[in-house]
Design an enzyme around this catalytic site. Structure first.
Site, PDB file in Angstrom:
ATOM      1  CD  GLU A  79      46.807  71.927  85.050  1.00 19.79           C
ATOM      2  OE1 GLU A  79      48.015  71.933  84.893  1.00 19.79           O
ATOM      3  OE2 GLU A  79      46.453  71.878  83.486  1.00 19.79           O
ATOM      4  CD  GLU A 117      54.374  70.859  83.512  1.00 18.40           C
ATOM      5  OE1 GLU A 117      53.125  70.805  84.006  1.00 18.40           O
ATOM      6  OE2 GLU A 117      54.322  71.857  83.113  1.00 18.40           O
TER       7      GLU A 117
END
Length: 243
Positions: free
Chosen positions: A225, A140
């Site tokens: 986020e 990621e």
């Protein structure tokens, strides 16, 4: 003529507003031209609050969208990752990518006590395709254009003040379930008008962090986020491609 031009501008703005679509469910998604806009409120149960995301426009390889949230509790837990995912910039090995141009113009319309990042989430794997954050994921790769409220990526800093893609970053590295997380975090504060080539980041990781050039790009997402606080984050234009 001037009044006529003003009328046309006002009409076009009304059309955009009229065509805007808003989603509010935990895992709601919307087709957005060559992208998909998703709420992805995967961590909502770690606190309390709500979030909605709105598709403002999509044309060619460009998309405009926004997200509005108000979260409290679970201060160190991510509540969501509202994002757009490209439906075409995927399925290529790092070794075969000639360029990966991207632009991202964004701003906060309002914000209060925000603890959140604004970041790319690029997923790599050994197979040509695979779902993000799954057993198909090997890496990621995050690129933090903003980080507010003293939040940090997974892991620890493994390289400082590196110049990649026209900006300076600290690189964080750490494990997460089945995959390795590598996060580029801006050292110069918010980058609200990002115009770069993701290939520069891929090259750095291959040359300096042991990422194999045979890895496939399985997904490129761009979003935020939020941990806590309230805000409206507006992306006026975003695009990405793999050439």
């Amino acid at each position: 003529m001037f009044k006529k031009l003003l009328s046309l501008v006002a009409f076009s703005q009304l059309c955009v507003l009229a065509n805007a679509q808003t989603i509010s469910g935990q895992f709601d998604c919307l087709p957005a031209g060559s992208y998909t806009l998703c709420q992805n409120l995967w961590g909502k149960n770690s606190g309390s609050g709500s979030e909605t995301s709105t598709l403002n426009s999509a044309s060619g390889n460009s998309v405009s969208w926004s997200t509005t949230w108000n979260w409290s509790g679970g201060d160190n837990s991510v509540k969501s990752y509202p994002n757009v995912e490209s439906s075409s910039a995927k399925g290529k090995q790092l070794s075969s990518i000639g360029s990966a141009p991207t632009t991202w113009n964004w701003s906060y319309q309002s914000q209060s006590n925000v603890r959140a990042d604004v970041a790319y989430d690029v997923w790599l794997g050994t197979a040509r395709s695979g779902n993000p954050a799954s057993s198909a994921s090997s890496y990621e790769i995050m690129i933090w254009l903003s980080g507010k409220g003293s939040i940090q990526p997974i892991g620890s800093v493994v390289a400082s003040n590196i110049n990649v893609g026209g900006h300076t970053w600290n690189l964080w590295k750490g494990p997460n379930q089945n995959w390795q997380v590598l996060s580029f975090v801006s050292t110069s504060g918010d980058i609200t008008n990002f115009n770069s080539d993701l290939k520069a980041f891929f090259n750095y990781l291959v040359q300096n962090q042991g990422v194999s050039a045979s890895q496939y790009v399985q997904s490129i997402q761009a979003g935020t986020e939020p941990f806590t606080g309230s805000a409206t984050l507006v992306t006026s234009s975003y695009s990405v491609a793999l050439n």
